[in-house]
Design an enzyme around this catalytic site. Structure first.
Site, PDB file in Angstrom:
ATOM      1  N   SER A 104       0.882  -1.153   0.000  1.00  0.00           N
ATOM      2  CA  SER A 104       0.000   0.000   0.000  1.00  0.00           C
ATOM      3  C   SER A 104       0.920   1.203   0.000  1.00  0.00           C
ATOM      4  O   SER A 104       1.895   1.266  -0.758  1.00  0.00           O
ATOM      5  CB  SER A 104      -0.913  -0.052   1.230  1.00  0.00           C
ATOM      6  OG  SER A 104      -1.652   1.119   1.377  1.00  0.00           O
ATOM      7  N   TYR A 123      -4.720   7.746  -6.982  1.00  0.00           N
ATOM      8  CA  TYR A 123      -3.705   6.856  -6.387  1.00  0.00           C
ATOM      9  C   TYR A 123      -4.191   6.406  -5.010  1.00  0.00           C
ATOM     10  O   TYR A 123      -4.124   5.218  -4.679  1.00  0.00           O
ATOM     11  CB  TYR A 123      -2.364   7.590  -6.285  1.00  0.00           C
ATOM     12  CG  TYR A 123      -1.254   6.754  -5.674  1.00  0.00           C
ATOM     13  CD1 TYR A 123      -0.724   5.658  -6.349  1.00  0.00           C
ATOM     14  CD2 TYR A 123      -0.724   7.067  -4.424  1.00  0.00           C
ATOM     15  CE1 TYR A 123       0.302   4.898  -5.790  1.00  0.00           C
ATOM     16  CE2 TYR A 123       0.301   6.313  -3.862  1.00  0.00           C
ATOM     17  CZ  TYR A 123       0.808   5.232  -4.550  1.00  0.00           C
ATOM     18  OH  TYR A 123       1.829   4.479  -3.998  1.00  0.00           O
ATOM     19  N   LYS A 146      -4.842   2.643  -3.317  1.00  0.00           N
ATOM     20  CA  LYS A 146      -4.180   2.135  -2.106  1.00  0.00           C
ATOM     21  C   LYS A 146      -5.155   1.933  -0.945  1.00  0.00           C
ATOM     22  O   LYS A 146      -4.991   1.005  -0.155  1.00  0.00           O
ATOM     23  CB  LYS A 146      -3.026   3.066  -1.705  1.00  0.00           C
ATOM     24  CG  LYS A 146      -1.884   3.100  -2.739  1.00  0.00           C
ATOM     25  CD  LYS A 146      -1.269   1.715  -3.005  1.00  0.00           C
ATOM     26  CE  LYS A 146      -0.044   1.772  -3.900  1.00  0.00           C
ATOM     27  NZ  LYS A 146       0.535   0.439  -4.166  1.00  0.00           N
TER      28      LYS A 146
HETATM   29  N1  LIG Z   1       8.649   4.930  -3.658  1.00  0.00           N
HETATM   30  C1  LIG Z   1       7.748   5.434  -2.875  1.00  0.00           C
HETATM   31  O1  LIG Z   1       7.895   6.567  -2.389  1.00  0.00           O
HETATM   32  C2  LIG Z   1       6.520   4.634  -2.532  1.00  0.00           C
HETATM   33  C3  LIG Z   1       5.779   5.033  -1.396  1.00  0.00           C
HETATM   34  C4  LIG Z   1       4.656   4.300  -1.058  1.00  0.00           C
HETATM   35  C5  LIG Z   1       4.305   3.177  -1.791  1.00  0.00           C
HETATM   36  N2  LIG Z   1       5.043   2.812  -2.885  1.00  0.00           N
HETATM   37  C6  LIG Z   1       4.626   1.596  -3.624  1.00  0.00           C
HETATM   38  O2  LIG Z   1       5.747   0.733  -3.747  1.00  0.00           O
HETATM   39  C7  LIG Z   1       5.525  -0.166  -4.822  1.00  0.00           C
HETATM   40  C8  LIG Z   1       6.799  -0.288  -5.664  1.00  0.00           C
HETATM   41  O3  LIG Z   1       7.095   0.930  -6.290  1.00  0.00           O
HETATM   42  P1  LIG Z   1       8.530   1.571  -6.230  1.00  0.00           P
HETATM   43  O4  LIG Z   1       8.474   2.697  -5.295  1.00  0.00           O
HETATM   44  O5  LIG Z   1       9.560   0.523  -6.017  1.00  0.00           O
HETATM   45  O6  LIG Z   1       8.615   2.211  -7.702  1.00  0.00           O
HETATM   46  P2  LIG Z   1       9.396   1.759  -9.022  1.00  0.00           P
HETATM   47  O7  LIG Z   1      10.852   1.857  -8.822  1.00  0.00           O
HETATM   48  O8  LIG Z   1       8.786   2.586 -10.100  1.00  0.00           O
HETATM   49  O9  LIG Z   1       9.038   0.234  -9.209  1.00  0.00           O
HETATM   50  C9  LIG Z   1       7.782  -0.191  -9.662  1.00  0.00           C
HETATM   51  C10 LIG Z   1       7.922  -1.562 -10.268  1.00  0.00           C
HETATM   52  O10 LIG Z   1       6.611  -2.005 -10.673  1.00  0.00           O
HETATM   53  C11 LIG Z   1       6.718  -2.482 -11.993  1.00  0.00           C
HETATM   54  N3  LIG Z   1       5.452  -2.400 -12.732  1.00  0.00           N
HETATM   55  C12 LIG Z   1       4.803  -1.308 -13.192  1.00  0.00           C
HETATM   56  N4  LIG Z   1       3.711  -1.671 -13.867  1.00  0.00           N
HETATM   57  C13 LIG Z   1       3.672  -3.034 -13.840  1.00  0.00           C
HETATM   58  C14 LIG Z   1       2.814  -4.009 -14.376  1.00  0.00           C
HETATM   59  N5  LIG Z   1       1.723  -3.687 -15.101  1.00  0.00           N
HETATM   60  N6  LIG Z   1       3.091  -5.318 -14.144  1.00  0.00           N
HETATM   61  C15 LIG Z   1       4.189  -5.668 -13.452  1.00  0.00           C
HETATM   62  N7  LIG Z   1       5.053  -4.807 -12.942  1.00  0.00           N
HETATM   63  C16 LIG Z   1       4.795  -3.492 -13.129  1.00  0.00           C
HETATM   64  C17 LIG Z   1       7.776  -1.632 -12.651  1.00  0.00           C
HETATM   65  O11 LIG Z   1       8.231  -2.283 -13.816  1.00  0.00           O
HETATM   66  P3  LIG Z   1       8.955  -1.462 -15.026  1.00  0.00           P
HETATM   67  O12 LIG Z   1      10.333  -1.209 -14.530  1.00  0.00           O
HETATM   68  O13 LIG Z   1       8.856  -2.367 -16.183  1.00  0.00           O
HETATM   69  O14 LIG Z   1       8.164  -0.181 -15.205  1.00  0.00           O
HETATM   70  C18 LIG Z   1       8.797  -1.544 -11.531  1.00  0.00           C
HETATM   71  O15 LIG Z   1       9.622  -2.669 -11.516  1.00  0.00           O
HETATM   72  C19 LIG Z   1       4.335   0.402  -5.598  1.00  0.00           C
HETATM   73  O16 LIG Z   1       3.191  -0.364  -5.308  1.00  0.00           O
HETATM   74  C20 LIG Z   1       4.192   1.818  -5.052  1.00  0.00           C
HETATM   75  O17 LIG Z   1       2.863   2.297  -5.159  1.00  0.00           O
HETATM   76  C21 LIG Z   1       6.130   3.531  -3.272  1.00  0.00           C
END
Ligand SMILES: NC(=O)c1ccc[n+]([C@@H]2O[C@H](COP(=O)([O-])OP(=O)(O)OC[C@H]3O[C@@H](n4cnc5c(N)ncnc54)[C@H](OP(=O)(O)O)[C@@H]3O)[C@@H](O)[C@H]2O)c1
Length: 283
Positions: free
Chosen positions: A136, A150, A154
């Protein structure tokens, strides 16, 4: 003891990558790492001694969801931990956001997570054990302007996870929801589409969107530490997994504030709230 098999969705960058890198070096772990395109997980090859299975997985493609889970089980015989990490963002005001983009975000963040979970649940039920970790966000507990949709994804993850946890509690299946604040991943940058406000009434929110875009990869949160914490919870505290785990000071402080304020509000309006019931019948 048998190895524990983990599936991590979205292992190409961010939290998913850091989890995959750590898990690949853990004893007693089989890793099913997934990416949307071939070649994106080559960074894992240096750790591979037969315990890593790389799968192509776009969580919006049902056939790939089915194949990934099938291959994982065929390779390793069990699925012990599913990490529903894959997710994207979208910045834009409620009124001006592009609905096609927003709906696609729901397909990834909500329906992709649902599809993966429903594919894995029968296996975990049969095993009478398993852990489902759903990503989330602080944005699943607290809302900012320009992120309404968004938040919609979540908050949906939060509600579904809480309910699922109650349904599977006696089946040996646990659910843990991760609620990070800003972390140094690709999320705020390339993984979040942005629609800048054009109406004068909303122009002031453009600044917030711009700051997020420019702040990408400068956030306080360290995804390597997040990965270590999540793995430690599963390895060493699985008897007592929290349903919700905020990560980052901003996340936990903001959520605590919200709960305190909400409690105040509930108390303030308590009499009005209860007055809506039928009078209690006296037998
Ligand atoms: N970073 C933050 O500040 C933050 C805070 C709260 C929650 N989150 C959550 O953390 C989780 C991971 O995100 P992250 O922060 O690590 O960002 P990220 O670096 O952008 O990683 C997201 C990953 O999800 C993959 N993805 C996107 N669309 C997809 C699909 N249709 N099927 C399979 N994989 C897909 C991306 O693949 P590609 O490389 O091919 O695009 C990438 O590997 C997400 O759910 C995000 O909402 C992040």
């Amino acid at each position: 003891m048998m190895n524990k098999t983990w599936i991590v969705t979205g292992s190409h960058t961010g939290f998913g990558k850091e989890l995959a890198v750590k898990l690949a070096q853990e004893d007693g772990v089989n890793l099913v790492a997934t990416s949307r395109k071939p070649g994106q997980l080559d960074f894992l090859d240096q750790y591979d001694h037969g315990q890593i299975d790389k799968e192509i997985l776009d969580v919006t493609k049902h056939d790939q969801v089915v194949t990934t889970v099938k291959n994982a089980q065929a390779h390793f015989g069990s699925i012990d931990v599913l990490v529903n990490n894959a997710g994207i963002g979208y910045f834009g005001t409620f009124e001006e956001s592009k609905l096609d983009d927003v709906k696609y975000m729901f397909d990834v963040n909500v329906w992709g997570l649902v599809d993966m979970t429903r594919e894995v649940l029968p296996i975990m039920r049969k095993q009478k054990s398993g852990i489902i970790i759903n990503f989330s966000s602080i944005g699943g507990m607290f809302s900012f302007p320009t992120l309404s949709f968004y938040h919609g994804t979540k908050y949906a993850v939060e509600g579904m996870s809480e309910s699922l946890a109650k349904e599977t509690k006696d089946l040996g299946i646990k659910v843990m929801v991760i609620e990070p604040s800003g972390f140094r991943t690709d999320w705020a940058g390339r993984s979040s589409h942005k629609t800048m406000p054009t109406h004068d009434d909303y122009k002031q929110f453009g600044e917030f969107i711009k700051n997020n875009e420019e702040g990408a990869h400068h956030e306080a949160g360290d995804p390597v530490k997040a990965a270590e914490i999540i793995i430690d919870e599963v390895k060493n505290h699985s008897d007592n997994l929290p349903l919700r785990l905020p990560l980052g000071k901003f996340a936990v402080d903001t959520i605590m504030d919200k709960y305190e304020n909400t409690l105040e509000l509930l108390k303030e309006n308590y009499d009005i709230s209860v007055s809506a019931d039928q009078p209690e019948r006296k037998e």
